[in-house]
Design a protein around this motif. Sequence first.
Motif, mmCIF file in Angstrom:
data_model
loop_
_atom_site.group_PDB
_atom_site.id
_atom_site.type_symbol
_atom_site.label_atom_id
_atom_site.label_comp_id
_atom_site.label_asym_id
_atom_site.label_seq_id
_atom_site.Cartn_x
_atom_site.Cartn_y
_atom_site.Cartn_z
ATOM 1 N N LYS A 4 -9.340 -14.485 4.820
ATOM 2 C CA LYS A 4 -8.102 -14.631 4.718
ATOM 3 C C LYS A 4 -7.627 -14.415 3.440
ATOM 4 C CE LYS A 4 -6.213 -18.356 5.007
ATOM 5 N NZ LYS A 4 -5.628 -19.782 5.239
ATOM 6 N N ILE A 5 -6.405 -13.766 3.278
ATOM 7 C CA ILE A 5 -5.703 -13.629 2.211
ATOM 8 C C ILE A 5 -4.452 -14.602 2.216
ATOM 9 C CG2 ILE A 5 -4.021 -12.242 0.636
ATOM 10 C CD1 ILE A 5 -5.893 -9.857 1.276
ATOM 11 N N ASP A 6 -4.569 -15.506 1.375
ATOM 12 C CA ASP A 6 -3.569 -16.597 1.489
ATOM 13 C C ASP A 6 -2.154 -16.274 1.177
ATOM 14 O OD1 ASP A 6 -5.429 -18.811 1.906
ATOM 15 O OD2 ASP A 6 -6.099 -18.409 -0.211
ATOM 16 N N TRP A 7 -1.905 -15.216 0.143
ATOM 17 C CA TRP A 7 -0.330 -14.964 -0.353
ATOM 18 C C TRP A 7 -0.689 -13.412 -0.501
ATOM 19 C CZ3 TRP A 7 1.300 -13.339 -4.956
ATOM 20 C CH2 TRP A 7 3.034 -13.512 -5.156
ATOM 21 N N MET A 8 0.079 -12.612 -0.330
ATOM 22 C CA MET A 8 0.182 -11.266 -0.931
ATOM 23 C C MET A 8 1.613 -10.706 -1.368
ATOM 24 S SD MET A 8 -1.961 -8.159 0.572
ATOM 25 C CE MET A 8 -2.209 -6.615 -0.374
ATOM 26 N N TYR A 9 1.640 -10.052 -2.532
ATOM 27 C CA TYR A 9 2.874 -9.431 -2.819
ATOM 28 C C TYR A 9 2.445 -7.883 -3.000
ATOM 29 C CZ TYR A 9 6.571 -8.859 -6.482
ATOM 30 O OH TYR A 9 7.744 -8.715 -7.264
ATOM 31 N N ASP A 10 3.199 -7.193 -2.030
ATOM 32 C CA ASP A 10 3.111 -5.868 -2.041
ATOM 33 C C ASP A 10 4.495 -5.150 -1.807
ATOM 34 O OD1 ASP A 10 3.356 -5.570 0.747
ATOM 35 O OD2 ASP A 10 1.696 -4.492 0.912
ATOM 36 N N ARG A 11 4.503 -3.658 -1.917
ATOM 37 C CA ARG A 11 5.740 -2.995 -1.604
ATOM 38 C C ARG A 11 5.163 -1.799 -0.747
ATOM 39 N NH1 ARG A 11 6.117 -1.552 -6.670
ATOM 40 N NH2 ARG A 11 7.155 -3.165 -7.377
ATOM 41 N N LYS A 12 6.055 -1.528 0.283
ATOM 42 C CA LYS A 12 5.845 -0.653 1.195
ATOM 43 C C LYS A 12 5.557 0.947 0.823
ATOM 44 C CE LYS A 12 7.934 -3.073 5.037
ATOM 45 N NZ LYS A 12 9.034 -3.518 5.784
ATOM 46 N N ILE A 86 1.939 -7.330 -15.520
ATOM 47 C CA ILE A 86 3.353 -6.785 -15.459
ATOM 48 C C ILE A 86 3.122 -5.280 -15.347
ATOM 49 C CG2 ILE A 86 5.762 -6.687 -16.772
ATOM 50 C CD1 ILE A 86 4.569 -9.500 -15.496
ATOM 51 N N GLY A 87 3.875 -4.734 -14.457
ATOM 52 C CA GLY A 87 3.771 -3.348 -14.277
ATOM 53 C C GLY A 87 4.958 -2.580 -14.992
ATOM 54 N N PRO A 88 5.178 -1.269 -14.769
ATOM 55 C CA PRO A 88 6.315 -0.406 -15.602
ATOM 56 C C PRO A 88 7.768 -0.907 -15.124
ATOM 57 C CG PRO A 88 5.033 0.948 -13.768
ATOM 58 C CD PRO A 88 4.398 -0.648 -13.864
ATOM 59 N N THR A 89 7.795 -1.759 -14.073
ATOM 60 C CA THR A 89 9.343 -2.316 -13.944
ATOM 61 C C THR A 89 9.387 -3.458 -14.680
ATOM 62 O OG1 THR A 89 8.328 -3.472 -12.157
ATOM 63 C CG2 THR A 89 9.065 -1.386 -11.258
ATOM 64 N N GLY A 90 8.576 -4.105 -15.391
ATOM 65 C CA GLY A 90 8.795 -4.973 -16.121
ATOM 66 C C GLY A 90 8.470 -6.421 -15.226
ATOM 67 N N ASN A 91 8.097 -6.458 -13.998
ATOM 68 C CA ASN A 91 7.819 -7.320 -12.994
ATOM 69 C C ASN A 91 6.310 -7.379 -12.635
ATOM 70 O OD1 ASN A 91 10.651 -8.293 -12.570
ATOM 71 N ND2 ASN A 91 10.775 -6.044 -11.762
ATOM 72 N N LEU A 92 6.075 -8.623 -11.782
ATOM 73 C CA LEU A 92 4.536 -8.631 -11.391
ATOM 74 C C LEU A 92 4.297 -7.349 -10.824
ATOM 75 C CD1 LEU A 92 2.141 -10.329 -10.952
ATOM 76 C CD2 LEU A 92 3.241 -11.064 -8.980
ATOM 77 N N ARG A 93 3.053 -6.671 -11.080
ATOM 78 C CA ARG A 93 2.436 -5.540 -10.285
ATOM 79 C C ARG A 93 2.186 -5.952 -8.789
ATOM 80 N NH1 ARG A 93 -2.848 -4.415 -13.153
ATOM 81 N NH2 ARG A 93 -2.917 -3.091 -11.360
ATOM 82 N N ALA A 94 2.204 -4.912 -8.027
ATOM 83 C CA ALA A 94 1.922 -4.894 -6.708
ATOM 84 C C ALA A 94 0.894 -3.954 -6.426
ATOM 85 C CB ALA A 94 3.150 -4.596 -5.758
ATOM 86 N N PRO A 95 -0.148 -4.116 -5.750
ATOM 87 C CA PRO A 95 -0.327 -5.477 -4.975
ATOM 88 C C PRO A 95 -1.033 -6.545 -5.737
ATOM 89 C CG PRO A 95 -2.208 -4.000 -4.473
ATOM 90 C CD PRO A 95 -1.199 -3.308 -5.267
ATOM 91 N N THR A 96 -0.394 -7.966 -5.400
ATOM 92 C CA THR A 96 -1.141 -8.895 -6.070
ATOM 93 C C THR A 96 -1.356 -10.077 -4.742
ATOM 94 O OG1 THR A 96 0.222 -8.862 -8.055
ATOM 95 C CG2 THR A 96 -0.695 -11.030 -7.290
ATOM 96 N N ALA A 97 -2.405 -10.320 -4.829
ATOM 97 C CA ALA A 97 -3.013 -11.421 -3.708
ATOM 98 C C ALA A 97 -3.801 -12.517 -4.084
ATOM 99 C CB ALA A 97 -3.925 -10.533 -2.674
ATOM 100 N N PHE A 98 -3.598 -13.761 -3.440
ATOM 101 C CA PHE A 98 -4.376 -14.771 -3.770
ATOM 102 C C PHE A 98 -5.426 -14.824 -2.465
ATOM 103 C CE2 PHE A 98 -1.447 -16.041 -6.951
ATOM 104 C CZ PHE A 98 -2.182 -16.945 -7.602
ATOM 105 N N VAL A 99 -6.711 -15.058 -2.898
ATOM 106 C CA VAL A 99 -7.813 -15.610 -2.060
ATOM 107 C C VAL A 99 -8.231 -16.783 -2.553
ATOM 108 C CG1 VAL A 99 -10.047 -15.126 -0.913
ATOM 109 C CG2 VAL A 99 -8.307 -13.241 -1.410
ATOM 110 N N GLY A 100 -7.912 -18.115 -1.803
ATOM 111 C CA GLY A 100 -8.378 -19.173 -2.536
ATOM 112 C C GLY A 100 -7.482 -19.515 -3.940
ATOM 113 N N LYS A 101 -8.422 -19.577 -4.863
ATOM 114 C CA LYS A 101 -8.014 -19.791 -6.062
ATOM 115 C C LYS A 101 -8.195 -18.574 -7.018
ATOM 116 C CE LYS A 101 -6.528 -23.596 -7.663
ATOM 117 N NZ LYS A 101 -5.385 -23.997 -8.035
ATOM 118 N N THR A 102 -8.357 -17.402 -6.238
ATOM 119 C CA THR A 102 -8.548 -16.105 -7.163
ATOM 120 C C THR A 102 -7.225 -15.396 -6.804
ATOM 121 O OG1 THR A 102 -10.946 -16.114 -7.020
ATOM 122 C CG2 THR A 102 -9.989 -14.198 -7.388
#
Length: 118
Positions: A4-12, A86-102
Amino acid sequence: MAKKIDWMYDRKSCVTCKKARGYMESVGGVTVSEKKEASKERISPEEALKLARTADRVVAMKGQKVVEFDLKKNPPSDEELLAVLIGPTGNLRAPTAFVGKTMMVGFHEETYKTILGL
C-alpha cells in the motif's frame, strides 16, 4: 503480497508519473490510500521540506540515479534535500509517494519494487 502507498502526489500529464502508474498497474494490487493532483495542489519548497522531515528515509530517483538519505541517523541539510525534492517548476517533484516512513521522489522501477516489497 501487494503493498500500500499511504500518500501519492502526481500529475496526470507527467511522463514519469505515467511510468510509475503503469508500473503499479502492471504488478497489480498496489493501492494508494490518499492521492494529491500536483497540477491542482502545488507543494512549495518550504512545505516539501516539512513533508520530507516527517519521513525516516527519503529515496530520490531521477533516471537511473538513486539517492538515499537516512533522516534519523544522518540527516542532510535543507539544501541537500531541496536539491532532490524540487523540480523545474520550483515545487515538489512528481511523483512523490510515502510508503510507511519512506518518502519516494521520482520513479525507478527497481527501487519501487524493493520499497513496495514486490
